[in-house]
Design a protein around this motif. Structure first.
Motif, PDB file in Angstrom:
ATOM      1  N   ASP A 201       0.848  -1.194   0.000  1.00 29.08           N
ATOM      2  CA  ASP A 201       0.000   0.000   0.000  1.00 29.08           C
ATOM      3  C   ASP A 201       0.883   1.242   0.000  1.00 29.08           C
ATOM      4  O   ASP A 201       1.774   1.368   0.844  1.00 29.08           O
ATOM      5  N   PRO A 202       0.681   2.201  -0.906  1.00 26.33           N
ATOM      6  CA  PRO A 202       1.572   3.370  -1.003  1.00 26.33           C
ATOM      7  C   PRO A 202       1.142   4.568  -0.158  1.00 26.33           C
ATOM      8  O   PRO A 202       1.787   5.605  -0.242  1.00 26.33           O
ATOM      9  N   TYR A 203       0.109   4.428   0.671  1.00 24.74           N
ATOM     10  CA  TYR A 203      -0.481   5.600   1.298  1.00 24.74           C
ATOM     11  C   TYR A 203      -0.283   5.705   2.805  1.00 24.74           C
ATOM     12  O   TYR A 203      -0.347   6.803   3.362  1.00 24.74           O
ATOM     13  N   LEU A 204      -0.057   4.594   3.506  1.00 25.38           N
ATOM     14  CA  LEU A 204      -0.062   4.610   4.971  1.00 25.38           C
ATOM     15  C   LEU A 204       1.271   4.170   5.566  1.00 25.38           C
ATOM     16  O   LEU A 204       2.004   3.374   4.992  1.00 25.38           O
ATOM     17  N   VAL A 205       1.543   4.706   6.769  1.00 28.28           N
ATOM     18  CA  VAL A 205       2.520   4.132   7.695  1.00 28.28           C
ATOM     19  C   VAL A 205       1.789   3.918   9.013  1.00 28.28           C
ATOM     20  O   VAL A 205       1.189   4.855   9.550  1.00 28.28           O
ATOM     21  N   ILE A 206       1.797   2.692   9.502  1.00 26.31           N
ATOM     22  CA  ILE A 206       1.247   2.385  10.822  1.00 26.31           C
ATOM     23  C   ILE A 206       2.438   2.283  11.765  1.00 26.31           C
ATOM     24  O   ILE A 206       3.305   1.430  11.578  1.00 26.31           O
ATOM     25  N   ARG A 207       2.470   3.140  12.765  1.00 22.91           N
ATOM     26  CA  ARG A 207       3.697   3.231  13.569  1.00 22.91           C
ATOM     27  C   ARG A 207       3.389   3.122  15.054  1.00 22.91           C
ATOM     28  O   ARG A 207       2.452   3.757  15.552  1.00 22.91           O
ATOM     29  N   TYR A 208       4.183   2.324  15.750  1.00 22.48           N
ATOM     30  CA  TYR A 208       4.076   2.245  17.208  1.00 22.48           C
ATOM     31  C   TYR A 208       5.462   2.019  17.796  1.00 22.48           C
ATOM     32  O   TYR A 208       6.320   1.390  17.175  1.00 22.48           O
ATOM     33  N   PRO A 209       5.696   2.550  18.997  1.00 24.26           N
ATOM     34  CA  PRO A 209       7.026   2.401  19.609  1.00 24.26           C
ATOM     35  C   PRO A 209       7.240   0.974  20.100  1.00 24.26           C
ATOM     36  O   PRO A 209       6.415   0.420  20.825  1.00 24.26           O
ATOM     37  N   THR A 210       8.323   0.390  19.666  1.00 23.46           N
ATOM     38  CA  THR A 210       8.669  -0.949  20.121  1.00 23.46           C
ATOM     39  C   THR A 210      10.134  -1.205  19.822  1.00 23.46           C
ATOM     40  O   THR A 210      10.799  -0.386  19.179  1.00 23.46           O
ATOM     41  N   ALA A 211      10.631  -2.328  20.281  1.00 23.40           N
ATOM     42  CA  ALA A 211      12.038  -2.675  20.072  1.00 23.40           C
ATOM     43  C   ALA A 211      12.159  -4.154  19.759  1.00 23.40           C
ATOM     44  O   ALA A 211      11.430  -4.984  20.308  1.00 23.40           O
ATOM     45  N   PHE A 212      13.079  -4.455  18.882  1.00 21.50           N
ATOM     46  CA  PHE A 212      13.391  -5.813  18.465  1.00 21.50           C
ATOM     47  C   PHE A 212      14.720  -6.172  19.126  1.00 21.50           C
ATOM     48  O   PHE A 212      15.757  -5.593  18.793  1.00 21.50           O
ATOM     49  N   TYR A 213      14.688  -7.088  20.077  1.00 21.34           N
ATOM     50  CA  TYR A 213      15.862  -7.411  20.886  1.00 21.34           C
ATOM     51  C   TYR A 213      16.332  -8.840  20.638  1.00 21.34           C
ATOM     52  O   TYR A 213      15.575  -9.704  20.191  1.00 21.34           O
ATOM     53  N   PHE A 214      17.586  -9.098  21.024  1.00 21.02           N
ATOM     54  CA  PHE A 214      18.022 -10.451  21.304  1.00 21.02           C
ATOM     55  C   PHE A 214      17.543 -10.803  22.705  1.00 21.02           C
ATOM     56  O   PHE A 214      17.782 -10.054  23.657  1.00 21.02           O
ATOM     57  N   PHE A 215      16.878 -11.940  22.834  1.00 17.51           N
ATOM     58  CA  PHE A 215      16.514 -12.483  24.144  1.00 17.51           C
ATOM     59  C   PHE A 215      17.340 -13.738  24.381  1.00 17.51           C
ATOM     60  O   PHE A 215      17.470 -14.592  23.490  1.00 17.51           O
ATOM     61  N   VAL A 216      17.875 -13.841  25.596  1.00 17.25           N
ATOM     62  CA  VAL A 216      18.778 -14.929  25.954  1.00 17.25           C
ATOM     63  C   VAL A 216      18.129 -15.759  27.065  1.00 17.25           C
ATOM     64  O   VAL A 216      17.332 -15.251  27.855  1.00 17.25           O
ATOM     65  N   SER A 217      18.478 -17.019  27.108  1.00 16.71           N
ATOM     66  CA  SER A 217      17.969 -17.901  28.152  1.00 16.71           C
ATOM     67  C   SER A 217      18.313 -17.357  29.538  1.00 16.71           C
ATOM     68  O   SER A 217      19.449 -16.924  29.782  1.00 16.71           O
ATOM     69  N   PRO A 218      17.358 -17.383  30.467  1.00 15.29           N
ATOM     70  CA  PRO A 218      17.671 -16.964  31.845  1.00 15.29           C
ATOM     71  C   PRO A 218      18.681 -17.884  32.518  1.00 15.29           C
ATOM     72  O   PRO A 218      19.235 -17.533  33.565  1.00 15.29           O
ATOM     73  N   HIS A 219      18.934 -19.031  31.913  1.00 15.05           N
ATOM     74  CA  HIS A 219      19.912 -19.974  32.457  1.00 15.05           C
ATOM     75  C   HIS A 219      21.331 -19.717  31.934  1.00 15.05           C
ATOM     76  O   HIS A 219      22.252 -20.455  32.280  1.00 15.05           O
ATOM     77  N   TRP A 220      21.478 -18.669  31.100  1.00  9.81           N
ATOM     78  CA  TRP A 220      22.801 -18.357  30.545  1.00  9.81           C
ATOM     79  C   TRP A 220      23.036 -16.846  30.624  1.00  9.81           C
ATOM     80  O   TRP A 220      23.187 -16.190  29.601  1.00  9.81           O
ATOM     81  N   PRO A 221      23.088 -16.291  31.825  1.00  8.77           N
ATOM     82  CA  PRO A 221      23.225 -14.834  31.956  1.00  8.77           C
ATOM     83  C   PRO A 221      24.534 -14.293  31.394  1.00  8.77           C
ATOM     84  O   PRO A 221      24.582 -13.142  30.948  1.00  8.77           O
ATOM     85  N   ASP A 222      25.592 -15.099  31.399  1.00  4.60           N
ATOM     86  CA  ASP A 222      26.870 -14.623  30.859  1.00  4.60           C
ATOM     87  C   ASP A 222      26.753 -14.290  29.374  1.00  4.60           C
ATOM     88  O   ASP A 222      27.422 -13.376  28.880  1.00  4.60           O
ATOM     89  N   LEU A 223      25.911 -15.007  28.662  1.00  4.54           N
ATOM     90  CA  LEU A 223      25.737 -14.720  27.238  1.00  4.54           C
ATOM     91  C   LEU A 223      25.092 -13.353  27.048  1.00  4.54           C
ATOM     92  O   LEU A 223      25.501 -12.582  26.176  1.00  4.54           O
TER      93      LEU A 223
END
Length: 288
Positions: A201-223
């Motif tokens: 679609d050439p007419y709209l931008v739907i925008r919301y604040p968010t972030a795309f993160y790396f999530f790591v296992s809680p069992h590997w905090p050093d990583l």
């Protein structure tokens, strides 16, 4: 003879221990449903950069199993799960249960959405100028994506599925009206489904604040600590910005963002710790 044999055995043990000490730890990431994952090349480039600049030694490996996002997170929470890292949009629950590396690897582009629609219907989107007008149409999303809750919280209709590839088919056969996709995804996704008669679609931008993160296992905090160190180093020396620009530097011109109607949505799932005030971390594509 016995003393000589024992010396050889001890020398072998020392060699094995030495090799184990320098062997790289393995980071397993999930194999996604997409026939062509438009995020994969860039995200892996960021991950390798973070690993290289962390000073630690890791090898990357894709899981043999295909996983939807909810399955990947379920595995991430296990002490010996099938994956060690997931990249995904953040929300309060995910940050409660897993270890986020709080640097948006896509500079927030996951929250800049364009609509994938039927080519034959493009013109009907010309007069959609408000969230209220958009609410007359049905969006398609995966059932386990935070986007689903965000869109619904803003009064938009959403139909969900557990089949990612099926969403493109649903647009094509008029079962849903549009499939909101981020700026980093939509071009590759359109190109990988040429037979379906879809368009951006050439007419709209739907925008919301968010972030795309790396999530790591809680069992590997050093990583998580190592990846945070590596990402911060890449920000400090400019290599993160250069990598982002190499992949996405032309998005503003390609999608004519300044000519589009912008529909700003709220994000009730956004954690308070999101570093929105670190301006250098975020895409500023609408600036004139």
């Amino acid at each position: 003879m016995w003393r000589w044999q024992r010396w050889l055995w001890l020398a072998g043990q020392v060699l094995l221990m030495s090799q184990a000490a320098v062997a790289a730890d393995r980071i397993v990431y999930p194999r996604h449903q997409a026939l062509h994952d438009p995020q994969l090349d860039y995200v892996l480039a960021v991950l390798r950069m973070a690993v290289d600049k962390s000073g630690a030694s890791y090898d990357l490996e894709q899981s043999p199993q295909v996983m939807v996002q909810s399955r990947a997170f379920a595995e991430l929470g296990k002490p010996h799960g099938a994956v060690d890292i997931v990249w995904a949009m953040t929300d309060i629950e995910r940050e409660r249960n897993y270890l986020p590396v709080r640097i948006p690897i896509d500079k927030g582009l996951i929250g800049w959405r364009l609509a994938l629609v039927r080519q034959a219907d493009v013109q009907r989107w010309h007069d959609v100028r408000s969230i209220s007008a958009l609410s007359a149409y049905v969006a398609g999303q995966m059932h386990d994506w935070p986007d689903t809750a965000i869109l619904r919280a803003n009064g938009l209709k959403v139909s969900t599925t557990s089949n990612y590839e099926g969403l493109f088919q649903q647009v094509a056969i008029n079962r849903i009206d549009y499939f909101p996709r981020s700026l980093i995804e939509i071009g590759d996704e359109l190109a990988s489904h040429p037979e379906l008669g879809l368009a951006v679609d050439p007419y709209l931008v739907i925008r919301y604040p968010t972030a795309f993160y790396f999530f790591v296992s809680p069992h590997w905090p050093d990583l998580a600590v190592d990846l945070t160190r590596g990402m911060e180093a890449a920000i400090a020396d400019g290599s993160f910005d250069r990598l982002f620009d190499r992949y996405f530097g032309e998005l503003t011109a390609r999608y004519r963002l300044k000519e589009r109607t912008v529909l700003n949505l709220t994000n009730p799932l956004l954690p308070a710790q999101t570093p929105l005030t670190r301006k250098g971390l975020w895409f500023q594509g609408m600036q004139r």
